[in-house]
Write an enzyme that holds these catalytic residues in place. Sequence first.
Site, short mmCIF file in Angstrom:
data_model
loop_
_atom_site.label_atom_id
_atom_site.label_comp_id
_atom_site.label_asym_id
_atom_site.label_seq_id
_atom_site.Cartn_x
_atom_site.Cartn_y
_atom_site.Cartn_z
N HIS A 150 7.81 8.57 4.54
CA HIS A 150 6.48 9.12 4.59
C HIS A 150 6.82 10.74 4.36
O HIS A 150 6.16 11.51 5.04
CB HIS A 150 5.77 8.90 6.18
CG HIS A 150 5.61 7.64 6.35
ND1 HIS A 150 4.28 7.11 7.17
CD2 HIS A 150 5.76 6.37 6.13
CE1 HIS A 150 4.30 6.10 7.30
NE2 HIS A 150 5.07 5.51 6.41
N GLU A 190 -0.67 -1.95 5.26
CA GLU A 190 0.12 -2.03 6.32
C GLU A 190 0.10 -0.70 7.02
O GLU A 190 0.18 -0.71 8.22
CB GLU A 190 1.51 -2.15 5.77
CG GLU A 190 2.72 -2.36 7.11
CD GLU A 190 2.92 -1.16 7.59
OE1 GLU A 190 3.46 -1.23 8.98
OE2 GLU A 190 3.14 -0.21 7.05
N GLU A 191 0.01 0.23 6.32
CA GLU A 191 0.01 1.54 6.84
C GLU A 191 -1.13 1.96 7.87
O GLU A 191 -1.05 2.70 8.79
CB GLU A 191 -0.08 2.81 5.68
CG GLU A 191 0.90 2.81 4.59
CD GLU A 191 2.50 3.25 5.39
OE1 GLU A 191 2.41 3.44 6.48
OE2 GLU A 191 3.49 3.08 4.80
N ARG A 239 19.16 -6.42 13.77
CA ARG A 239 18.77 -6.33 15.14
C ARG A 239 18.23 -7.63 16.09
O ARG A 239 17.33 -7.63 15.37
CB ARG A 239 18.28 -5.08 15.70
CG ARG A 239 18.42 -4.48 17.18
CD ARG A 239 17.98 -3.46 17.35
NE ARG A 239 18.01 -3.03 18.94
CZ ARG A 239 18.86 -2.36 19.55
NH1 ARG A 239 20.01 -2.22 18.76
NH2 ARG A 239 18.76 -2.51 20.77
N ASP A 275 0.96 -1.10 0.12
CA ASP A 275 0.02 0.05 0.01
C ASP A 275 0.79 1.38 -0.03
O ASP A 275 2.04 1.16 0.20
CB ASP A 275 -0.76 0.14 1.26
CG ASP A 275 -0.12 -0.23 2.49
OD1 ASP A 275 0.62 -1.09 2.51
OD2 ASP A 275 -0.68 0.05 3.68
NI NI Z 1 6.54 0.95 5.51
#
Ligand code: NI
Length: 399
Positions: free
Chosen positions: A369, A147-148, A185, A88
């Site tokens: 973003h 996902e957003e 990580r 998305d």
């Molecule tokens: Ni993303």
Amino acid sequence: METALFLPRLRQAVAAVLPEIVALRHDLHRNPELSGSEERTAGIVSEWLTRHGIAHETRIGDTWGVVGVIESRQGRGERTFALRGDMDALPIHEERETSYKSMVPGVMHACGHDGHTANLMGAALVLNALKADLPPGRVKLVFQPAEETVRGADVMVAAGVVDDVDAIVMLHGWPVLAPGVIGVRNGPVMASSDQFLLTITGKGGHGAYPHDTVDPIFIGAQIVSNLQSIVSREISPVQPAVISVTQFFAGTPAATNIIPGTAKLGATVRALSPDVRKTLPERIERVIAGICAAHRATYEYKYSHGTPVTVNDTAVTDLLREVGRDVLGAENVVELPEPTMGAEDFAYYLEKVPGAMFRLGTGCEYLLHTPKYDFGDAPLEAGISMMAETARRFLEKGA
Ligand code: NI
């Protein structure tokens, strides 16, 4: 096949698919779709999988999710490894001038999910081309919508997408690393993201006669500042947590002499430890209840759980390190210095199966973003190689 013998074939296969994957990314970038509306993107993914003879299902859990499966020519095996890519875009108007600039006003791939989708397709084509060399087992390709808005992953999980999966990996473009570099990580890498809404009900009245009122603004202000005592005085200083009151609605815009009867507050609540996260709803309500009681107000408190903490599994992260060293070179595998308090709905998969996310350098001068972010073409070679080889090696280790 031994790793040393396999790597040259991998490189060849990646080089072979790269031009069409670059073209795919440009097409996706030009035609971004908001969370939950990924109809075209899912259609293209399905079309590509069909064209390459990769079995898949569409409309997973009634979303635009697509899940493909590649089975080794050497048999079904016992292990299934999953690769996840999100599809998305964001409601941001693109300001970067490229030949593949967004054609949809106000919508763009500002988080680089065009790159993630194209990258996963690249890994799919490579694994499919090399499936005679794949150790027995299966690789699942999880193309995820929404996902957003963090509404995609839990639906995919509820639809059983990872029920038969032994481990899962995703990548996310990371502008501060150069293309060809990955960041890894262990343990918590992204925070849980929950929220609460609060309505404080007092008693309105004239601003000149506060003693006749129960002032919800005064009470709300104390709640806002006292909530910070949870982070600073109740939770260990070495355990990160965030309580940000981001909304405070009260009063009449037209007049300064009216004390309102109610105030509404909203907040985002984050933690990096599932244990700390569990304690927060009760701690927050205790502070609210105490302050409201002290000042004769009542309240309505609605806490809702969002995305869980994204916790990287150590064994899967070690596998990423190992593959990164072999495929990209040890100097291109860096340890991420710290987790972030952002959230990622990949966490829902990790509640069910071990897995890990890694950061893939995009070297973009602009951050995620923002209106000029671009995943770019340069990261694709490293990203596709990482995903394909991680899947192959996971199956090899189980064989
Ligand atoms: Ni993303």
